[in-house]
Design an enzyme around this catalytic site. Structure first.
Site, short mmCIF file in Angstrom:
data_model
loop_
_atom_site.label_atom_id
_atom_site.label_comp_id
_atom_site.label_asym_id
_atom_site.label_seq_id
_atom_site.Cartn_x
_atom_site.Cartn_y
_atom_site.Cartn_z
N GLU A 52 0.81 -1.22 0.00
CA GLU A 52 0.00 0.00 0.00
C GLU A 52 0.85 1.28 0.00
OE1 GLU A 52 -3.21 1.90 3.08
OE2 GLU A 52 -3.27 -0.27 2.75
N ASP A 53 1.94 1.27 0.75
CA ASP A 53 2.67 2.52 0.99
C ASP A 53 4.10 2.56 0.46
OD1 ASP A 53 0.45 3.52 2.30
OD2 ASP A 53 1.14 2.92 4.28
#
Length: 181
Positions: free
Chosen positions: A67-68
């Protein structure tokens, strides 16, 4: 012997996550290193939730990598195996959706995730809510903090029945903020 293999795998995941998140910071005034978050989520699972499942702990450490960071699902499969990669993907937000759509999807998706993913989500929410109780992120108003607590309670509602220790800890945090569960 098996226990030492588990320890080695946990350390390997922590190292991988630390490298992936090395330049990231939390949004708190102290600019806490981001890696504290996944390590904290894994700690909540083991220390408070009584979880010893290796895949759950690995997924907790890796839960924000796709996600990051630039980490891909395929990379996680290559390094940690399909089961761990699939578990990480179960708790990964789709960044193609708007923030509001992602938040709504989390509420709707929570009841349909695997037991292992629910454990990671419970510990993730507990860590974030405790962190918000400790310090307010830069540029967040008191109203935004309260909205996050209310939204989190809706997410947690779909995770109920997974781990009473974690759910009780979440309920205590919600009660402190006056959020009905």
């Amino acid at each position: 012997m098996a226990e030492s293999l588990h320890v080695a795998e946990v350390i390997r995941c922590a190292d991988f996550a630390a490298i992936k998140h090395k330049d990231q910071r939390r949004k708190d005034p102290e600019k806490t290193p981001y890696i504290n978050h996944p390590i904290g989520v894994a700690h909540i699972l083991t220390h408070e939730g009584g979880i010893t499942d290796l895949q759950v702990i690995q997924a907790a450490l890796l839960h924000d990598t796709v996600e990051d960071t630039e980490t891909t699902y395929e990379e996680l499969v290559d390094v940690f195996g399909k089961e761990v990669a699939d578990l990480v993907m179960e708790v990964t937000d789709d960044k193609n959706l708007s923030k509001q759509e992602r938040k709504q999807f989390q509420i709707e998706h929570a009841p349909h995730t695997s037991h292992k993913a629910k454990l990671v989500k419970l510990a993730d929410k507990l860590y974030n809510l405790r962190d918000l109780s400790r310090t307010t992120p830069e540029n967040w108003t008191a109203e935004r903090v309260q909205e996050y607590f209310v939204w989190s309670s809706k997410c947690v509602a779909g995770l109920r029945g997974t781990n009473m220790k974690l759910e009780d800890a979440l309920d205590a945090v919600f009660k402190q903020k006056g959020v009905k569960v």
